[in-house]
Design a protein around this motif. Structure first.
Motif, PDB file in Angstrom:
ATOM      1  N   THR A 110       0.674  -1.537   0.452  1.00  0.00           N
ATOM      2  CA  THR A 110      -0.286  -0.159   0.045  1.00  0.00           C
ATOM      3  C   THR A 110       0.283   0.684   0.063  1.00  0.00           C
ATOM      4  O   THR A 110       2.379   0.774   0.153  1.00  0.00           O
ATOM      5  N   GLY A 111       0.370   1.678  -0.351  1.00  0.00           N
ATOM      6  CA  GLY A 111       0.926   3.329  -0.385  1.00  0.00           C
ATOM      7  C   GLY A 111       2.410   3.784  -1.730  1.00  0.00           C
ATOM      8  O   GLY A 111       3.294   3.648  -1.023  1.00  0.00           O
ATOM      9  N   ALA A 112       2.353   2.642  -2.793  1.00  0.00           N
ATOM     10  CA  ALA A 112       3.509   2.738  -3.525  1.00  0.00           C
ATOM     11  C   ALA A 112       3.269   3.289  -4.827  1.00  0.00           C
ATOM     12  O   ALA A 112       4.251   2.594  -5.393  1.00  0.00           O
ATOM     13  N   ALA A 113       3.056   4.470  -4.884  1.00  0.00           N
ATOM     14  CA  ALA A 113       3.315   4.934  -5.730  1.00  0.00           C
ATOM     15  C   ALA A 113       4.470   5.905  -6.478  1.00  0.00           C
ATOM     16  O   ALA A 113       5.159   6.074  -7.647  1.00  0.00           O
TER      17      ALA A 113
ATOM     18  N   VAL B 192       2.791  -5.441   2.845  1.00  0.00           N
ATOM     19  CA  VAL B 192       3.876  -4.175   3.040  1.00  0.00           C
ATOM     20  C   VAL B 192       2.541  -2.812   3.497  1.00  0.00           C
ATOM     21  O   VAL B 192       2.005  -2.949   2.503  1.00  0.00           O
ATOM     22  N   ASN B 193       2.330  -2.823   4.729  1.00  0.00           N
ATOM     23  CA  ASN B 193       0.918  -1.486   5.026  1.00  0.00           C
ATOM     24  C   ASN B 193       2.136  -0.189   5.151  1.00  0.00           C
ATOM     25  O   ASN B 193       2.822  -0.009   6.113  1.00  0.00           O
ATOM     26  N   SER B 194       2.478   0.714   4.198  1.00  0.00           N
ATOM     27  CA  SER B 194       2.865   1.800   3.693  1.00  0.00           C
ATOM     28  C   SER B 194       1.812   3.129   3.535  1.00  0.00           C
ATOM     29  O   SER B 194       2.659   4.264   3.690  1.00  0.00           O
ATOM     30  N   ALA B 195       0.746   2.707   3.045  1.00  0.00           N
ATOM     31  CA  ALA B 195      -0.052   4.050   2.874  1.00  0.00           C
ATOM     32  C   ALA B 195      -0.240   4.561   4.253  1.00  0.00           C
ATOM     33  O   ALA B 195       0.157   4.499   4.914  1.00  0.00           O
TER      34      ALA B 195
ATOM     35  N   ILE C  73      -3.417   5.905   8.945  1.00  0.00           N
ATOM     36  CA  ILE C  73      -1.840   5.500   8.866  1.00  0.00           C
ATOM     37  C   ILE C  73      -2.228   4.004   9.778  1.00  0.00           C
ATOM     38  O   ILE C  73      -2.304   2.821   9.132  1.00  0.00           O
ATOM     39  N   LEU C  74      -3.419   4.102  10.540  1.00  0.00           N
ATOM     40  CA  LEU C  74      -3.391   3.148  11.679  1.00  0.00           C
ATOM     41  C   LEU C  74      -4.700   2.096  11.393  1.00  0.00           C
ATOM     42  O   LEU C  74      -5.009   0.429  10.829  1.00  0.00           O
TER      43      LEU C  74
ATOM     44  N   ASN D 295       4.961  -4.047   8.551  1.00  0.00           N
ATOM     45  CA  ASN D 295       4.038  -2.405   8.583  1.00  0.00           C
ATOM     46  C   ASN D 295       5.623  -1.195   8.206  1.00  0.00           C
ATOM     47  O   ASN D 295       6.119  -1.531   9.538  1.00  0.00           O
ATOM     48  N   ILE D 296       5.214  -0.176   7.733  1.00  0.00           N
ATOM     49  CA  ILE D 296       6.242   1.469   8.057  1.00  0.00           C
ATOM     50  C   ILE D 296       5.844   1.707   9.124  1.00  0.00           C
ATOM     51  O   ILE D 296       5.008   2.888   9.304  1.00  0.00           O
TER      52      ILE D 296
END
Length: 249
Positions: free
Chosen positions: A15-18, A92-95, A118-119, A143-144
């Motif tokens: 997530t949040g991979a752009a 992978v939780n990056s958003a 985030i959470l 998690n990031i």
């Protein structure tokens, strides 16, 4: 150990991979052999560009837009990922949303936007992916987090609280999912040289870590790749810092 195609046959959702760290994590997981779902909330052109970069290099990727704060959107994201590649092994939780606002003037709507992305986003995405991760023989969740969750920072109460929550969620899930063979870890980047929409965060301004330079997104991505691979199966429940010595746990 040579890390060459060690994730061949695996499927990763980032997530949040752009762009920035998220982009490099997606690229590095693809370099390791994984098929990668490149998630973004609105940045379709950027997400497509990351997916195109992966496929141009011979890998497999799909860009999918979704709002990680919306349960139905998250379920659709996970379902589309599995329909595209047939399985899911890595999450992978990056958003994230990162803002600077004085606590005294911070509105509840802004607080909720940051904490929810985030959470709540990590909660919803992990829960939606869990059935598929349990079907993998080497599932991994990363998690990031962030440096300020451990040092604090002015003007970032919502970000600090949410990122600190990710560390707690990591430890809780590591206990709960160990019996399913799922590792859960948190990677906490420090001062990383990324492209930002606004100015450099005030808690970074004029400072460098003991190593004398800022980190690169690739240095974060390399650790995430390792934690998702077969050599890291005995590592779980950890928050691992990539910060050049700014914070020494």
């Amino acid at each position: 150990m040579e890390l060459t195609r060690e994730l061949e046959g695996r499927v990763a959702l980032v997530t949040g991979a752009a762009r920035n760290i998220g982009r490099l994590m997606a690229l590095d997981l693809a370099n390791a052999g994984a098929a990668v779902v490149v998630h973004a909330r609105r940045s379709k052109a950027e997400a497509d560009a990351v997916a195109d970069e992966i496929t141009a290099g011979g890998g497999k990727a799909k860009a999918i837009l979704a709002d990680v704060t919306d349960p139905q959107s998250v379920k659709a994201l996970v379902q589309a990922s599995v329909e595209q590649f047939g399985r899911l092994d890595i999450l992978v939780n990056s958003a994230a949303v990162r803002r600077e606002t004085a606590f005294e003037t911070m509105g509840l709507a802004e607080w909720r936007e940051v904490v929810s992305t985030i959470l709540d986003g990590a909660f919803l995405t992990t829960q939606a992916a869990l059935t598929h991760l349990k079907g993998s023989d080497q599932a991994a969740i990363v998690n990031i987090g962030g440096l300020s969750a451990h040092t604090g920072a002015a003007g970032r109460a919502h970000v600090v609280a949410a990122k600190a929550g990710l560390s707690g969620l990591t430890r809780a899930l590591a206990h709960e999912l160990a019996g399913d063979g799922i590792t859960v870890n948190c990677v906490s980047p420090g001062m990383i040289d990324t492209v930002r929409d606004g100015p450099e965060p005030s808690h970074h301004a004029g400072r460098l870590p003991p190593v004398g330079r800022m980190g690169t997104p690739q240095e974060v991505a390399s650790l995430v790749r390792y934690l998702c691979g077969p050599a890291a199966r005995y590592i779980t429940g950890q928050t691992i810092h990539v910060n050049g010595g700014t914070f020494m746990a």
